[in-house]
Design a protein around this motif. Structure first.
Motif, mmCIF file in Angstrom:
data_model
loop_
_atom_site.group_PDB
_atom_site.id
_atom_site.type_symbol
_atom_site.label_atom_id
_atom_site.label_comp_id
_atom_site.label_asym_id
_atom_site.label_seq_id
_atom_site.Cartn_x
_atom_site.Cartn_y
_atom_site.Cartn_z
ATOM 1 N N MET A 3 2.429 8.594 -0.283
ATOM 2 C CA MET A 3 3.690 9.301 -0.437
ATOM 3 C C MET A 3 4.078 9.904 0.914
ATOM 4 O O MET A 3 3.249 10.467 1.614
ATOM 5 C CB MET A 3 3.548 10.400 -1.495
ATOM 6 C CG MET A 3 4.808 11.156 -1.780
ATOM 7 S SD MET A 3 6.161 10.217 -2.515
ATOM 8 C CE MET A 3 5.464 9.715 -4.056
ATOM 9 N N ASN A 33 11.190 0.253 0.802
ATOM 10 C CA ASN A 33 10.055 -0.171 -0.026
ATOM 11 C C ASN A 33 8.867 0.784 0.043
ATOM 12 O O ASN A 33 7.737 0.385 -0.218
ATOM 13 C CB ASN A 33 9.619 -1.601 0.334
ATOM 14 C CG ASN A 33 10.742 -2.592 0.169
ATOM 15 O OD1 ASN A 33 11.424 -2.589 -0.853
ATOM 16 N ND2 ASN A 33 10.958 -3.416 1.170
ATOM 17 N N LYS A 34 9.109 2.028 0.418
ATOM 18 C CA LYS A 34 8.054 3.051 0.433
ATOM 19 C C LYS A 34 8.448 4.168 -0.525
ATOM 20 O O LYS A 34 9.624 4.399 -0.785
ATOM 21 C CB LYS A 34 7.873 3.617 1.843
ATOM 22 C CG LYS A 34 7.330 2.614 2.842
ATOM 23 C CD LYS A 34 7.186 3.271 4.207
ATOM 24 C CE LYS A 34 6.512 2.376 5.206
ATOM 25 N NZ LYS A 34 7.301 1.230 5.637
ATOM 26 N N GLU A 35 7.454 4.872 -1.042
ATOM 27 C CA GLU A 35 7.719 6.048 -1.877
ATOM 28 C C GLU A 35 7.840 7.253 -0.968
ATOM 29 O O GLU A 35 7.022 7.454 -0.067
ATOM 30 C CB GLU A 35 6.581 6.260 -2.867
ATOM 31 C CG GLU A 35 6.519 5.191 -3.937
ATOM 32 C CD GLU A 35 5.480 5.526 -4.985
ATOM 33 O OE1 GLU A 35 5.400 6.703 -5.401
ATOM 34 O OE2 GLU A 35 4.750 4.608 -5.385
ATOM 35 N N TYR A 36 8.880 8.050 -1.201
ATOM 36 C CA TYR A 36 9.077 9.237 -0.377
ATOM 37 C C TYR A 36 9.754 10.328 -1.192
ATOM 38 O O TYR A 36 10.355 10.082 -2.231
ATOM 39 C CB TYR A 36 9.887 8.911 0.880
ATOM 40 C CG TYR A 36 11.256 8.334 0.618
ATOM 41 C CD1 TYR A 36 12.351 9.159 0.456
ATOM 42 C CD2 TYR A 36 11.439 6.961 0.547
ATOM 43 C CE1 TYR A 36 13.611 8.629 0.226
ATOM 44 C CE2 TYR A 36 12.691 6.422 0.318
ATOM 45 C CZ TYR A 36 13.775 7.261 0.162
ATOM 46 O OH TYR A 36 15.007 6.732 -0.068
#
Length: 72
Positions: A1, A31-34
């Protein structure tokens, strides 16, 4: 995260009511969780607000503010 400052993604939470939108940050986060956060608002500061600056005649930084040798 990943935690990212909201102003970097275009949220108008900067002291002036604007943002610091960064296409590079936006691309990196694809395409990343943030999670978006505004550290200033989390600290209780309003938006917009007057800017805060270190009051000094020489080269000082946040460390000098913390040790009490200069004021903001």
């Amino acid at each position: 995260m990943i935690i990212v400052s909201a102003c970097l993604l275009g949220e108008n939470c900067k002291y002036s009511g604007g943002n610091n939108k960064s296409e590079n940050v936006i691309k990196y986060l694809e395409n990343k969780e943030y999670i978006l956060v505004c550290p200033e608002q989390l600290g209780g500061l309003s938006t917009p607000r007057d800017p805060s600056e270190i009051i000094t005649t020489g080269k000082k930084d946040g460390h000098d503010v913390l040790d009490g040798s200069v004021k903001v």
